[in-house]
Scaffold this motif. Structure first.
Motif, PDB file in Angstrom:
ATOM      1  N   ARG A  81     -52.630 -67.368  69.175  1.00 19.38           N
ATOM      2  CA  ARG A  81     -52.274 -68.649  69.311  1.00 19.38           C
ATOM      3  C   ARG A  81     -51.777 -69.549  68.053  1.00 19.38           C
ATOM      4  O   ARG A  81     -51.336 -70.433  68.046  1.00 19.38           O
ATOM      5  N   GLU A  82     -52.871 -69.204  66.898  1.00 22.23           N
ATOM      6  CA  GLU A  82     -52.723 -69.788  65.779  1.00 22.23           C
ATOM      7  C   GLU A  82     -51.224 -69.627  65.188  1.00 22.23           C
ATOM      8  O   GLU A  82     -50.845 -70.245  64.477  1.00 22.23           O
ATOM      9  N   GLU A  83     -50.958 -68.213  65.323  1.00 24.43           N
ATOM     10  CA  GLU A  83     -49.572 -67.915  64.725  1.00 24.43           C
ATOM     11  C   GLU A  83     -48.472 -68.641  65.363  1.00 24.43           C
ATOM     12  O   GLU A  83     -47.539 -69.107  64.819  1.00 24.43           O
ATOM     13  N   VAL A  84     -48.530 -68.708  66.791  1.00 27.99           N
ATOM     14  CA  VAL A  84     -47.774 -69.558  67.525  1.00 27.99           C
ATOM     15  C   VAL A  84     -47.703 -71.100  67.193  1.00 27.99           C
ATOM     16  O   VAL A  84     -46.778 -71.725  66.956  1.00 27.99           O
ATOM     17  N   PHE A  85     -48.705 -71.547  67.063  1.00 27.93           N
ATOM     18  CA  PHE A  85     -48.971 -73.047  66.532  1.00 27.93           C
ATOM     19  C   PHE A  85     -48.264 -73.260  65.303  1.00 27.93           C
ATOM     20  O   PHE A  85     -47.560 -74.175  65.185  1.00 27.93           O
ATOM     21  N   VAL A  86     -48.635 -72.193  64.263  1.00 31.35           N
ATOM     22  CA  VAL A  86     -47.849 -72.476  62.776  1.00 31.35           C
ATOM     23  C   VAL A  86     -46.433 -72.220  62.957  1.00 31.35           C
ATOM     24  O   VAL A  86     -45.666 -73.105  62.446  1.00 31.35           O
ATOM     25  N   LYS A  87     -45.938 -71.325  63.680  1.00 33.04           N
ATOM     26  CA  LYS A  87     -44.506 -71.002  63.871  1.00 33.04           C
ATOM     27  C   LYS A  87     -44.023 -72.205  64.408  1.00 33.04           C
ATOM     28  O   LYS A  87     -42.900 -72.719  63.974  1.00 33.04           O
ATOM     29  N   ILE A  88     -44.342 -72.953  65.318  1.00 33.77           N
ATOM     30  CA  ILE A  88     -43.851 -74.223  66.008  1.00 33.77           C
ATOM     31  C   ILE A  88     -43.946 -75.290  64.937  1.00 33.77           C
ATOM     32  O   ILE A  88     -42.860 -75.867  64.922  1.00 33.77           O
ATOM     33  N   LEU A  89     -45.019 -75.481  64.350  1.00 39.12           N
ATOM     34  CA  LEU A  89     -44.974 -76.499  63.239  1.00 39.12           C
ATOM     35  C   LEU A  89     -44.021 -76.267  62.136  1.00 39.12           C
ATOM     36  O   LEU A  89     -43.420 -77.403  61.506  1.00 39.12           O
ATOM     37  N   GLU A  90     -43.906 -75.148  61.698  1.00 40.04           N
ATOM     38  CA  GLU A  90     -42.848 -74.813  60.571  1.00 40.04           C
ATOM     39  C   GLU A  90     -41.145 -75.039  61.243  1.00 40.04           C
ATOM     40  O   GLU A  90     -40.620 -75.731  60.389  1.00 40.04           O
ATOM     41  N   ALA A  91     -41.204 -74.686  62.329  1.00 41.82           N
ATOM     42  CA  ALA A  91     -39.727 -74.788  63.023  1.00 41.82           C
ATOM     43  C   ALA A  91     -39.424 -76.250  63.196  1.00 41.82           C
ATOM     44  O   ALA A  91     -38.306 -76.834  62.850  1.00 41.82           O
ATOM     45  N   ALA A  92     -40.523 -77.045  63.726  1.00 40.08           N
ATOM     46  CA  ALA A  92     -40.269 -78.402  63.929  1.00 40.08           C
ATOM     47  C   ALA A  92     -40.057 -79.305  62.418  1.00 40.08           C
ATOM     48  O   ALA A  92     -39.208 -80.174  62.464  1.00 40.08           O
ATOM     49  N   GLU A  93     -40.841 -78.731  61.454  1.00 38.78           N
ATOM     50  CA  GLU A  93     -40.784 -79.436  60.055  1.00 38.78           C
ATOM     51  C   GLU A  93     -39.310 -79.429  59.839  1.00 38.78           C
ATOM     52  O   GLU A  93     -38.806 -80.434  59.254  1.00 38.78           O
ATOM     53  N   ILE A  94     -38.717 -78.165  59.761  1.00 40.07           N
ATOM     54  CA  ILE A  94     -37.259 -78.166  59.346  1.00 40.07           C
ATOM     55  C   ILE A  94     -36.503 -78.882  60.146  1.00 40.07           C
ATOM     56  O   ILE A  94     -35.566 -79.747  59.647  1.00 40.07           O
ATOM     57  N   GLU A  95     -36.734 -78.851  61.467  1.00 40.50           N
ATOM     58  CA  GLU A  95     -35.720 -79.691  62.565  1.00 40.50           C
ATOM     59  C   GLU A  95     -35.764 -81.039  62.316  1.00 40.50           C
ATOM     60  O   GLU A  95     -34.684 -81.815  62.330  1.00 40.50           O
ATOM     61  N   PHE A  96     -36.863 -81.556  62.188  1.00 42.60           N
ATOM     62  CA  PHE A  96     -37.136 -83.013  62.020  1.00 42.60           C
ATOM     63  C   PHE A  96     -36.718 -83.458  60.463  1.00 42.60           C
ATOM     64  O   PHE A  96     -35.982 -84.397  60.425  1.00 42.60           O
ATOM     65  N   GLY A  97     -36.912 -82.560  59.678  1.00 42.22           N
ATOM     66  CA  GLY A  97     -36.393 -82.838  58.247  1.00 42.22           C
ATOM     67  C   GLY A  97     -34.884 -82.938  58.060  1.00 42.22           C
ATOM     68  O   GLY A  97     -34.077 -83.736  57.452  1.00 42.22           O
ATOM     69  N   LEU A  98     -34.156 -82.110  59.135  1.00 43.15           N
ATOM     70  CA  LEU A  98     -32.614 -82.142  59.031  1.00 43.15           C
ATOM     71  C   LEU A  98     -32.108 -83.070  59.896  1.00 43.15           C
ATOM     72  O   LEU A  98     -30.900 -83.864  59.566  1.00 43.15           O
ATOM     73  N   LYS A  99     -32.691 -83.571  60.881  1.00 41.53           N
ATOM     74  CA  LYS A  99     -31.998 -84.275  62.033  1.00 41.53           C
ATOM     75  C   LYS A  99     -32.963 -85.470  62.076  1.00 41.53           C
ATOM     76  O   LYS A  99     -32.087 -86.431  62.858  1.00 41.53           O
ATOM     77  N   GLY A 100     -34.023 -85.943  61.790  1.00 40.57           N
ATOM     78  CA  GLY A 100     -34.858 -86.934  61.938  1.00 40.57           C
ATOM     79  C   GLY A 100     -35.438 -86.832  63.461  1.00 40.57           C
ATOM     80  O   GLY A 100     -35.261 -86.011  64.396  1.00 40.57           O
ATOM     81  N   TYR A 101     -36.315 -87.771  63.726  1.00 37.89           N
ATOM     82  CA  TYR A 101     -36.875 -87.891  65.140  1.00 37.89           C
ATOM     83  C   TYR A 101     -36.088 -87.949  66.384  1.00 37.89           C
ATOM     84  O   TYR A 101     -36.115 -87.163  67.259  1.00 37.89           O
ATOM     85  N   ASN A 102     -34.976 -88.755  66.232  1.00 39.84           N
ATOM     86  CA  ASN A 102     -34.331 -89.071  67.120  1.00 39.84           C
ATOM     87  C   ASN A 102     -33.100 -87.783  67.538  1.00 39.84           C
ATOM     88  O   ASN A 102     -32.821 -87.458  68.505  1.00 39.84           O
ATOM     89  N   GLY A 103     -32.845 -87.419  66.404  1.00 36.47           N
ATOM     90  CA  GLY A 103     -31.618 -86.205  66.517  1.00 36.47           C
ATOM     91  C   GLY A 103     -32.155 -84.742  66.838  1.00 36.47           C
ATOM     92  O   GLY A 103     -31.583 -83.965  67.422  1.00 36.47           O
ATOM     93  N   ALA A 104     -33.688 -84.504  66.852  1.00 40.13           N
ATOM     94  CA  ALA A 104     -34.226 -83.343  66.943  1.00 40.13           C
ATOM     95  C   ALA A 104     -34.572 -83.261  68.198  1.00 40.13           C
ATOM     96  O   ALA A 104     -34.848 -84.147  68.827  1.00 40.13           O
ATOM     97  N   SER A 105     -34.604 -82.122  68.912  1.00 41.55           N
ATOM     98  CA  SER A 105     -34.845 -81.772  70.340  1.00 41.55           C
ATOM     99  C   SER A 105     -35.920 -80.488  70.261  1.00 41.55           C
ATOM    100  O   SER A 105     -35.783 -79.596  69.470  1.00 41.55           O
ATOM    101  N   LEU A 106     -36.562 -80.597  71.527  1.00 45.56           N
ATOM    102  CA  LEU A 106     -37.628 -79.511  71.865  1.00 45.56           C
ATOM    103  C   LEU A 106     -36.777 -77.904  71.793  1.00 45.56           C
ATOM    104  O   LEU A 106     -37.580 -77.208  71.487  1.00 45.56           O
ATOM    105  N   GLN A 107     -35.672 -78.375  72.520  1.00 42.59           N
ATOM    106  CA  GLN A 107     -35.054 -76.931  72.726  1.00 42.59           C
ATOM    107  C   GLN A 107     -34.473 -76.328  71.319  1.00 42.59           C
ATOM    108  O   GLN A 107     -34.683 -75.209  71.213  1.00 42.59           O
ATOM    109  N   HIS A 108     -34.103 -77.304  70.357  1.00 43.21           N
ATOM    110  CA  HIS A 108     -33.731 -76.507  69.270  1.00 43.21           C
ATOM    111  C   HIS A 108     -34.830 -76.329  68.441  1.00 43.21           C
ATOM    112  O   HIS A 108     -34.772 -75.195  67.537  1.00 43.21           O
ATOM    113  N   ILE A 109     -35.954 -76.881  68.374  1.00 37.88           N
ATOM    114  CA  ILE A 109     -36.926 -76.509  67.862  1.00 37.88           C
ATOM    115  C   ILE A 109     -37.558 -75.161  68.321  1.00 37.88           C
ATOM    116  O   ILE A 109     -37.876 -74.143  67.422  1.00 37.88           O
TER     117      ILE A 109
END
Length: 209
Positions: free
Chosen positions: A8-36
């Motif tokens: 669970r912890e590994e999955v949690f961290v993996k999601i946060l790392e992916a989300a950080e990159i996606e939000f960082g590249l596209k901002g909140y509005n441009g990012a999507s849960l599917q792409h994350i």
């Protein structure tokens, strides 16, 4: 910790790392849960299971970014040497900018966009911290440990100068003609930035024994 908890912890961290990159590249509005989810290599329902919504995931990423940014300065007291504290604070902030540039840019974009998702944090957590650190700098000034100046501006200057190397990384690298910043750059830039800020406060760089 059980294997289930580890997973669970590994999955949690993996999601946060992916989300950080996606939000960082596209901002909140441009990012999507599917792409994350695709970036994390997980099914989209996993993201929803752990974070419920994009807004909650975004806030979690921002919270993680903010944790630890100012920790070193938290522990300083009037009895400490301001030159040693400020020099260490500047160098740690620079190191964070070198190593966590995406997180810094994400926070910068959020604030530039009106701090819609971190407004409560700024008012309820960062503001009291900021006031306490302004008071500490003023106490050092009143004790004759450093030159009298505007303490708030000193903190803003440290934040702005150190985070420049993350928020404007592309410009820094292009103008420097290099692909990345390394340890030698960290030492050189740290000496320059810390030396200039400390000199403005009537302080000198601490000597290393």
């Amino acid at each position: 910790m059980s294997k289930r908890q580890n997973h669970r912890e590994e999955v949690f961290v993996k999601i946060l790392e992916a989300a950080e990159i996606e939000f960082g590249l596209k901002g909140y509005n441009g990012a999507s849960l599917q792409h994350i989810a695709e970036r994390a290599g997980l099914p989209k329902p996993n993201i929803i299971y752990y974070f419920q919504s994009k807004a909650n995931l975004y806030k979690q990423v921002l919270d993680q970014t903010l944790m630890g940014w100012n920790d070193l300065f938290d522990k300083a007291t009037i009895d400490d040497d301001p030159a040693a504290v400020l020099d260490s604070f500047i160098r740690v902030k620079l190191k964070q900018s070198f190593e966590k540039g995406v997180a810094s840019r994400l926070f910068a974009m959020e604030v530039i966009g009106g701090a819609l998702h971190v407004g409560d944090y700024l008012k309820e957590e960062l503001q009291p911290w900021f006031k306490s650190r302004v008071a500490l700098l003023q106490s050092w000034m009143d004790a004759g440990k450093m030159r009298q100046c505007d303490p708030a501006s000193v903190i803003y200057m440290i934040w702005a100068t150190t985070q420049h190397y993350a928020d404007f990384e592309a410009q820094v690298l292009a103008l420097s003609g290099i692909e990345s910043l390394g340890d030698e750059d960290l030492h050189r830039i740290g000496d320059t930035v810390s030396g200039i800020i400390l000199a403005g406060c009537g302080l000198s760089l601490p000597t290393i024994n």
